[in-house]
Scaffold this motif. Structure first.
Motif, short mmCIF file in Angstrom:
data_model
loop_
_atom_site.label_atom_id
_atom_site.label_comp_id
_atom_site.label_asym_id
_atom_site.label_seq_id
_atom_site.Cartn_x
_atom_site.Cartn_y
_atom_site.Cartn_z
N LEU A 19 0.95 -0.82 -0.28
CA LEU A 19 0.04 -0.19 -0.37
C LEU A 19 0.86 1.17 0.55
O LEU A 19 0.92 2.73 -0.55
N LEU A 20 1.92 1.02 0.50
CA LEU A 20 2.66 2.74 1.10
C LEU A 20 3.88 2.72 -0.60
O LEU A 20 3.86 3.73 -1.15
N VAL A 21 3.93 1.30 -1.35
CA VAL A 21 4.53 1.56 -2.61
C VAL A 21 3.99 2.25 -3.50
O VAL A 21 3.96 3.41 -4.30
N PRO A 264 -4.03 -10.76 0.97
CA PRO A 264 -5.09 -10.01 -0.77
C PRO A 264 -6.17 -9.86 0.62
O PRO A 264 -6.53 -8.15 0.39
N VAL A 265 -6.73 -9.86 1.70
CA VAL A 265 -8.09 -9.79 2.20
C VAL A 265 -7.12 -8.45 3.41
O VAL A 265 -8.31 -7.23 3.32
N ILE A 266 -6.26 -8.80 3.60
CA ILE A 266 -5.39 -7.24 4.16
C ILE A 266 -5.86 -6.63 3.76
O ILE A 266 -5.47 -5.41 4.64
N VAL A 267 -4.44 -6.70 2.32
CA VAL A 267 -4.43 -5.64 1.71
C VAL A 267 -5.93 -4.80 1.58
O VAL A 267 -5.92 -3.47 1.60
N ALA A 268 -6.74 -5.83 1.34
CA ALA A 268 -8.15 -4.87 1.19
C ALA A 268 -8.96 -4.44 2.21
O ALA A 268 -9.82 -3.10 1.90
N LEU A 269 -8.59 -4.92 3.21
CA LEU A 269 -9.05 -4.17 4.51
C LEU A 269 -8.65 -3.02 5.13
O LEU A 269 -9.00 -1.61 5.01
N LEU A 270 -7.11 -2.80 4.41
CA LEU A 270 -5.76 -1.77 4.64
C LEU A 270 -6.96 -0.69 3.77
O LEU A 270 -6.79 0.75 4.23
N ALA A 271 -6.66 -0.91 2.66
CA ALA A 271 -7.13 0.43 1.45
C ALA A 271 -8.06 0.91 1.58
O ALA A 271 -8.51 1.93 1.13
N GLY A 272 -8.88 -0.11 2.51
CA GLY A 272 -10.76 0.29 2.34
C GLY A 272 -10.55 1.07 3.52
O GLY A 272 -11.34 2.02 3.20
N ILE A 273 -9.74 1.02 4.89
CA ILE A 273 -10.02 2.18 6.07
C ILE A 273 -9.25 3.24 5.49
O ILE A 273 -9.66 4.20 5.77
N PHE A 274 -8.27 2.81 4.68
CA PHE A 274 -6.77 4.43 4.63
C PHE A 274 -7.01 5.04 3.67
O PHE A 274 -6.38 6.23 3.01
N MET A 275 -7.19 4.46 2.43
CA MET A 275 -6.62 4.62 0.49
C MET A 275 -7.76 4.45 0.18
O MET A 275 -7.53 3.69 -1.13
N ARG A 280 -10.01 1.93 -5.02
CA ARG A 280 -11.24 2.24 -5.22
C ARG A 280 -11.84 0.90 -5.03
O ARG A 280 -12.43 0.45 -6.37
N LEU A 281 -11.88 0.79 -4.21
CA LEU A 281 -12.58 -1.13 -3.67
C LEU A 281 -13.78 -0.50 -4.66
O LEU A 281 -14.74 -0.29 -4.42
N THR A 282 -14.34 -2.60 -4.96
CA THR A 282 -15.54 -2.34 -4.60
C THR A 282 -16.31 -3.60 -3.69
O THR A 282 -15.07 -4.42 -3.58
N TRP A 283 -16.85 -3.73 -3.93
CA TRP A 283 -17.70 -5.31 -3.25
C TRP A 283 -16.78 -6.92 -3.71
O TRP A 283 -16.79 -7.59 -3.59
N VAL A 284 -17.26 -6.48 -5.35
CA VAL A 284 -15.93 -7.79 -6.33
C VAL A 284 -15.70 -7.58 -5.58
O VAL A 284 -14.46 -8.73 -5.59
N THR A 285 -14.82 -7.19 -5.36
CA THR A 285 -13.09 -6.52 -4.94
C THR A 285 -12.36 -8.07 -3.24
O THR A 285 -12.14 -8.26 -3.79
N ALA A 286 -13.75 -7.15 -2.30
CA ALA A 286 -13.71 -7.95 -1.12
C ALA A 286 -13.97 -9.74 -1.46
O ALA A 286 -13.52 -9.53 -0.64
N VAL A 287 -15.29 -9.70 -2.42
CA VAL A 287 -15.51 -11.22 -2.55
C VAL A 287 -14.57 -11.57 -2.78
O VAL A 287 -14.01 -12.57 -3.06
N SER A 288 -13.90 -11.35 -4.24
CA SER A 288 -12.39 -11.83 -4.86
C SER A 288 -11.66 -11.95 -4.11
O SER A 288 -10.40 -12.88 -3.61
#
Length: 301
Positions: A19-21, A264-275, A280-288
């Motif tokens: 995420l920092l990258v 992948p779940v950790i990245v999605a959660l952190l991105a959803g909270i901070f970035m 630009r996450l969607t429910w599809v991203t979370a399920v995937s």
């Protein structure tokens, strides 16, 4: 600290690093997407840790006469997984984001499994098959995301190129991790293996840049364009590798691999909270991300 907790912290550190990258790329658009300073920082922090650990406990780093095989395959892992795999992954992150890049790259166990079946004569069981189905389902769902949300993404070719780069990262990392598995059979210390892996990647990259005539310009660029996000990503990557080796010294590597599958779940959660505005996450991203993580865990058990 229990090895399972250390492994979870390693997975979180890898996620934060990616995420920092992503954030660093957005701010300054580095020429190689931040790979060069991350390799330098990771390599020297790991080397420092190895030297401190050896002074504290001067036990042999080599425990078998097969050490040369271990060194050779760990170096190959560095060239393929750490250098080529990270080069492709960071370019993919620049195009499609850290979350989607991590989801596609998480398919690398499929490549490792294929090599294990063909070279090491391992066999598939029902759990492996289920894991493969979930992995492929998660990635196929991700490929459908742009059609479900056409207004939220860059032009199709741009996204498609990012997916292909992530698939190349999957291939390189899968082959490299298989080599790492073979290398560890040479009975060398995990921390020593990590230093060999990272420095093989770093030295090869320096030689390639020098041959292409880009080394001086890259050094000048990174010395004059200080990107705190990229620097922080390097420290988080070194922390992740350090915690990974600490974890495998306490619990079986198979257990660590399962926990690392949650990335992948950790990245999605952190991105959803901070970035969320950047990713630009969607429910599809979370399920995937969930499907891919469960698939990786099933393959690693």
């Amino acid at each position: 600290m229990p090895g399972e907790v250390t492994a979870l912290l390693a997975a979180m550190s890898y996620a934060v690093s990616n995420l920092l990258v992503r954030k660093g790329q957005k701010d300054t658009h580095p020429a190689d997407n931040g790979l060069f300073p991350i390799l330098v920082i990771t390599g020297f922090i790991l080397l420092s840790y190895l030297l401190i650990d050896y002074v504290r406990d001067p036990s042999p780093m080599i425990r078998s006469n097969r050490w040369l095989q271990g060194v050779e395959f760990c170096a190959l892992s560095g060239l393929i997984a750490t250098l080529l795999g990270r080069l492709a992954l960071y370019r993919a992150i620049a195009k499609i984001g850290a979350t989607r890049g991590s989801i596609v790259a998480a398919m690398s166990p499929l490549i490792t499994l294929g090599i294990a079946i063909t070279v090491l004569q391992e066999r598939l069981n029902m759990r492996d098959v289920t894991g493969i189905v979930m992995l492929l389902s998660g990635v196929l769902l991700l490929l459908m995301e742009r059609k479900l949300f056409p207004t939220r993404f860059s032009p199709g070719l741009f996204v498609q190129n990012g997916i292909w780069l992530a698939l190349w990262a999957t291939l390189f990392q899968g082959v490299g991790y298989a080599f790492r598995k073979i290398g560890m059979q040479g009975q060398i210390e995990p921390a020593f293996a990590g230093v060999i892996d990272t420095f093989a990647a770093l030295m090869a990259y320096i030689l390639i840049l020098a041959f292409l005539g880009k080394l001086k310009s890259y050094l000048s660029y990174y010395l004059t364009h200080i990107n705190l996000y990229i620097i922080s990503a390097g420290f988080m990557m070194a922390t992740a590798v350090f915690l990974f080796f600490e974890a495998v010294s306490d619990v079986p590597v198979s257990t660590v691999s399962v926990i690392m599958g949650s990335q992948p779940v950790i990245v999605a959660l952190l991105a959803g909270i901070f970035m969320n505005s950047l990713e630009r996450l969607t429910w599809v991203t979370a399920v995937s991300a969930g499907l891919v993580s469960v698939g990786v865990i099933l393959l690693g058990i």
